[in-house]
Motif scaffolding. Structure first.
Motif, mmCIF file in Angstrom:
data_model
loop_
_atom_site.group_PDB
_atom_site.id
_atom_site.type_symbol
_atom_site.label_atom_id
_atom_site.label_comp_id
_atom_site.label_asym_id
_atom_site.label_seq_id
_atom_site.Cartn_x
_atom_site.Cartn_y
_atom_site.Cartn_z
ATOM 1 N N GLY A 22 0.807 -1.218 0.000
ATOM 2 C CA GLY A 22 0.000 0.000 0.000
ATOM 3 C C GLY A 22 0.835 1.260 0.000
ATOM 4 O O GLY A 22 0.416 2.302 0.492
ATOM 5 N N GLY A 23 2.056 1.175 -0.572
ATOM 6 C CA GLY A 23 2.945 2.335 -0.647
ATOM 7 C C GLY A 23 3.830 2.515 0.575
ATOM 8 O O GLY A 23 4.643 3.427 0.605
ATOM 9 N N ARG A 24 3.685 1.646 1.579
ATOM 10 C CA ARG A 24 4.521 1.742 2.775
ATOM 11 C C ARG A 24 5.933 1.249 2.449
ATOM 12 O O ARG A 24 6.119 0.348 1.651
ATOM 13 C CB ARG A 24 3.918 0.916 3.913
ATOM 14 N N ASP A 25 6.916 1.825 3.106
ATOM 15 C CA ASP A 25 8.318 1.435 2.934
ATOM 16 C C ASP A 25 8.504 0.081 3.615
ATOM 17 O O ASP A 25 8.480 -0.024 4.849
ATOM 18 C CB ASP A 25 9.213 2.496 3.567
ATOM 19 N N LYS A 26 8.685 -0.976 2.809
ATOM 20 C CA LYS A 26 8.679 -2.341 3.345
ATOM 21 C C LYS A 26 9.685 -2.563 4.460
ATOM 22 O O LYS A 26 9.381 -3.233 5.452
ATOM 23 C CB LYS A 26 8.953 -3.360 2.230
ATOM 24 N N GLY A 27 10.874 -2.050 4.314
ATOM 25 C CA GLY A 27 11.898 -2.286 5.317
ATOM 26 C C GLY A 27 11.554 -1.732 6.679
ATOM 27 O O GLY A 27 12.082 -2.191 7.694
ATOM 28 N N LEU A 28 10.662 -0.756 6.721
ATOM 29 C CA LEU A 28 10.300 -0.110 7.984
ATOM 30 C C LEU A 28 8.974 -0.612 8.548
ATOM 31 O O LEU A 28 8.546 -0.168 9.616
ATOM 32 C CB LEU A 28 10.278 1.408 7.800
ATOM 33 N N VAL A 29 8.346 -1.543 7.863
ATOM 34 C CA VAL A 29 7.095 -2.129 8.349
ATOM 35 C C VAL A 29 7.415 -3.060 9.514
ATOM 36 O O VAL A 29 8.355 -3.853 9.449
ATOM 37 C CB VAL A 29 6.380 -2.892 7.213
ATOM 38 N N ASP A 30 6.644 -2.963 10.570
ATOM 39 C CA ASP A 30 6.879 -3.800 11.753
ATOM 40 C C ASP A 30 6.470 -5.253 11.528
ATOM 41 O O ASP A 30 5.436 -5.537 10.919
ATOM 42 C CB ASP A 30 6.090 -3.257 12.955
ATOM 43 N N TRP A 31 7.306 -6.144 12.045
ATOM 44 C CA TRP A 31 7.020 -7.580 12.111
ATOM 45 C C TRP A 31 7.615 -8.077 13.418
ATOM 46 O O TRP A 31 8.794 -7.845 13.688
ATOM 47 C CB TRP A 31 7.629 -8.308 10.913
ATOM 48 N N GLN A 32 6.800 -8.686 14.210
ATOM 49 C CA GLN A 32 7.216 -9.184 15.521
ATOM 50 C C GLN A 32 7.858 -8.085 16.369
ATOM 51 O O GLN A 32 8.870 -8.297 17.040
ATOM 52 C CB GLN A 32 8.152 -10.389 15.383
ATOM 53 N N GLY A 33 7.291 -6.884 16.290
ATOM 54 C CA GLY A 33 7.719 -5.789 17.144
ATOM 55 C C GLY A 33 8.895 -4.969 16.674
ATOM 56 O O GLY A 33 9.337 -4.062 17.385
ATOM 57 N N GLU A 34 9.414 -5.271 15.491
ATOM 58 C CA GLU A 34 10.560 -4.519 14.951
ATOM 59 C C GLU A 34 10.370 -4.314 13.452
ATOM 60 O O GLU A 34 9.708 -5.118 12.804
ATOM 61 C CB GLU A 34 11.866 -5.298 15.122
ATOM 62 N N PRO A 35 11.018 -3.285 12.896
ATOM 63 C CA PRO A 35 10.978 -3.134 11.435
ATOM 64 C C PRO A 35 11.631 -4.343 10.759
ATOM 65 O O PRO A 35 12.567 -4.935 11.320
ATOM 66 C CB PRO A 35 11.788 -1.871 11.162
ATOM 67 N N LEU A 36 11.172 -4.701 9.586
ATOM 68 C CA LEU A 36 11.761 -5.821 8.843
ATOM 69 C C LEU A 36 13.270 -5.663 8.696
ATOM 70 O O LEU A 36 14.018 -6.628 8.827
ATOM 71 C CB LEU A 36 11.096 -5.967 7.469
ATOM 72 N N ILE A 37 13.738 -4.446 8.448
ATOM 73 C CA ILE A 37 15.175 -4.214 8.253
ATOM 74 C C ILE A 37 15.968 -4.598 9.500
ATOM 75 O O ILE A 37 17.108 -5.053 9.400
ATOM 76 C CB ILE A 37 15.453 -2.738 7.851
ATOM 77 N N ALA A 38 15.386 -4.463 10.687
ATOM 78 C CA ALA A 38 16.101 -4.802 11.924
ATOM 79 C C ALA A 38 16.410 -6.292 11.986
ATOM 80 O O ALA A 38 17.476 -6.694 12.454
ATOM 81 C CB ALA A 38 15.281 -4.375 13.142
ATOM 82 N N HIS A 39 15.497 -7.118 11.485
ATOM 83 C CA HIS A 39 15.712 -8.567 11.485
ATOM 84 C C HIS A 39 16.867 -8.941 10.558
ATOM 85 O O HIS A 39 17.725 -9.751 10.912
ATOM 86 C CB HIS A 39 14.424 -9.294 11.073
ATOM 87 N N VAL A 40 16.864 -8.359 9.360
ATOM 88 C CA VAL A 40 17.938 -8.629 8.398
ATOM 89 C C VAL A 40 19.261 -8.096 8.946
ATOM 90 O O VAL A 40 20.290 -8.786 8.906
ATOM 91 C CB VAL A 40 17.616 -8.018 7.016
ATOM 92 N N HIS A 41 19.241 -6.904 9.494
ATOM 93 C CA HIS A 41 20.448 -6.278 10.037
ATOM 94 C C HIS A 41 21.091 -7.140 11.118
ATOM 95 O O HIS A 41 22.313 -7.308 11.154
ATOM 96 C CB HIS A 41 20.108 -4.887 10.590
ATOM 97 N N ARG A 42 20.279 -7.695 11.996
ATOM 98 C CA ARG A 42 20.815 -8.511 13.100
ATOM 99 C C ARG A 42 21.602 -9.709 12.571
ATOM 100 O O ARG A 42 22.614 -10.098 13.130
ATOM 101 C CB ARG A 42 19.662 -8.973 13.994
ATOM 102 N N VAL A 43 21.158 -10.288 11.459
ATOM 103 C CA VAL A 43 21.847 -11.438 10.874
ATOM 104 C C VAL A 43 23.142 -11.014 10.183
ATOM 105 O O VAL A 43 24.179 -11.652 10.348
ATOM 106 C CB VAL A 43 20.927 -12.184 9.878
ATOM 107 N N VAL A 44 23.104 -9.934 9.416
ATOM 108 C CA VAL A 44 24.254 -9.585 8.572
ATOM 109 C C VAL A 44 25.301 -8.723 9.262
ATOM 110 O O VAL A 44 26.465 -8.738 8.865
ATOM 111 C CB VAL A 44 23.815 -8.901 7.256
ATOM 112 N N GLN A 45 24.927 -8.001 10.283
ATOM 113 C CA GLN A 45 25.854 -7.051 10.902
ATOM 114 C C GLN A 45 27.168 -7.705 11.341
ATOM 115 O O GLN A 45 28.234 -7.140 11.100
ATOM 116 C CB GLN A 45 25.143 -6.346 12.058
ATOM 117 N N PRO A 46 27.154 -8.914 11.932
ATOM 118 C CA PRO A 46 28.430 -9.514 12.334
ATOM 119 C C PRO A 46 29.288 -10.013 11.162
ATOM 120 O O PRO A 46 30.442 -10.370 11.354
ATOM 121 C CB PRO A 46 28.023 -10.707 13.211
ATOM 122 N N LEU A 47 28.744 -10.036 9.963
ATOM 123 C CA LEU A 47 29.434 -10.628 8.821
ATOM 124 C C LEU A 47 30.282 -9.639 8.029
ATOM 125 O O LEU A 47 31.028 -10.048 7.142
ATOM 126 C CB LEU A 47 28.418 -11.279 7.869
#
Length: 191
Positions: A22-47
Motif C-alpha cells: 500500500g505504498g509503505r516502505d517495506k523495510g520499515l514495516v513492523d514484524w514481531q515488534g521490529e521493522p523488517l530491516i532490523a531482522h535482516v540487520h541482526r543477521v548480517v551485521q556480524p558478517l
C-alpha cells in the motif's frame, strides 16, 4: 566469518515503492515488534564491516542500520537493478552479499553458503528455488558492475536478466525453505 571466506560488503535493497504494501516502505514495516530491516540487520551485521542500504526514502530511519546509504541515480523507483548498481559503486570489498529488506528469516548459514559458492567458482552465486532464480539472495563479485551498467544503458531493467549475462552458480534451496520468505504484502506479515 571463517578464515576461508574473504571479507564481503553487504548490500540490502530497500529502495522500492512498496506497492503491495500500500505504498509503505517495506523495510520499515513492523514484524514481531521490529521493522523488517532490523531482522535482516541482526543477521548480517556480524558478517561485514561494510553494510550498505539502497533506499530512496526514509534515509534517517535507515541510517541506524548501515555504514552507508545510497539512492538510485534516477528518480521514480526504477527498480532493484538501479539499487544494485548504486550499491556496487560504493562497496568496499570485492564480494557483495545482496539481500532484500523484506526477508527477515534469512540466516547466516545461507549467506555463508552463497559466499562460499561464489568464491569457489569465482563468479556470482544466486539462490535457485523450484527451478527459479532468486536474485534477492545473491553474492556478486564487484567486478560485475560494468556488465550491469552496460545492461542498464541498453535498456535492461530486470536484475535477474542483467545478472545472468555473466556466469552464475546456483545454490539449490527447497521450495519450502522459509529463509527465503519475502514479507512483501500485508498478508505475509501474519506469518
Amino acid at each position: 566469518m571463517p578464515d576461508a571466506l574473504p571479507p564481503c560488503s553487504i548490500l540490502i535493497l530497500a529502495g522500492g515503492r512498496g506497492q503491495r504494501m500500500g505504498g509503505r516502505d517495506k523495510g520499515l514495516v513492523d514484524w514481531q515488534g521490529e521493522p523488517l530491516i532490523a531482522h535482516v540487520h541482526r543477521v548480517v551485521q556480524p558478517l561485514s564491516d561494510d553494510l550498505v542500504i539502497s533506499c530512496n526514502r526514509n534515509q534517517a530511519a535507515y541510517r541506524a542500520y548501515a555504514e552507508r546509504l545510497v539512492g538510485d541515480a534516477e528518480a521514480d523507483f526504477p527498480g532493484p537493478l538501479a539499487g544494485v548498481i548504486a550499491g556496487l559503486k560504493v562497496a568496499r570489498h570485492g564480494w557483495v552479499v545482496l539481500l532484500a529488506c523484506d526477508a527477515p528469516l534469512v540466516d547466516r548459514e545461507l549467506i555463508e553458503d552463497l559466499l562460499r559458492l561464489a568464491v569457489t567458482g569465482n563468479s556470482a552465486a544466486m539462490v535457485r528455488q523450484g527451478g527459479f532464480w532468486q536474485p534477492m539472495f545473491s553474492v556478486l563479485p564487484k567486478r560485475v558492475l560494468p556488465v550491469l551498467e552496460q545492461a542498464w544503458a541498453a535498456g535492461e531493467r530486470s536484475l535477474q536478466k542483467a545478472l545472468l549475462r555473466e556466469a552464475v552458480r546456483g545454490l539449490e534451496c527447497t521450495e519450502g525453505d522459509r529463509r527465503l520468505s519475502n514479507f512483501n504484502s500485508p498478508e505475509r506479515l501474519q506469518d
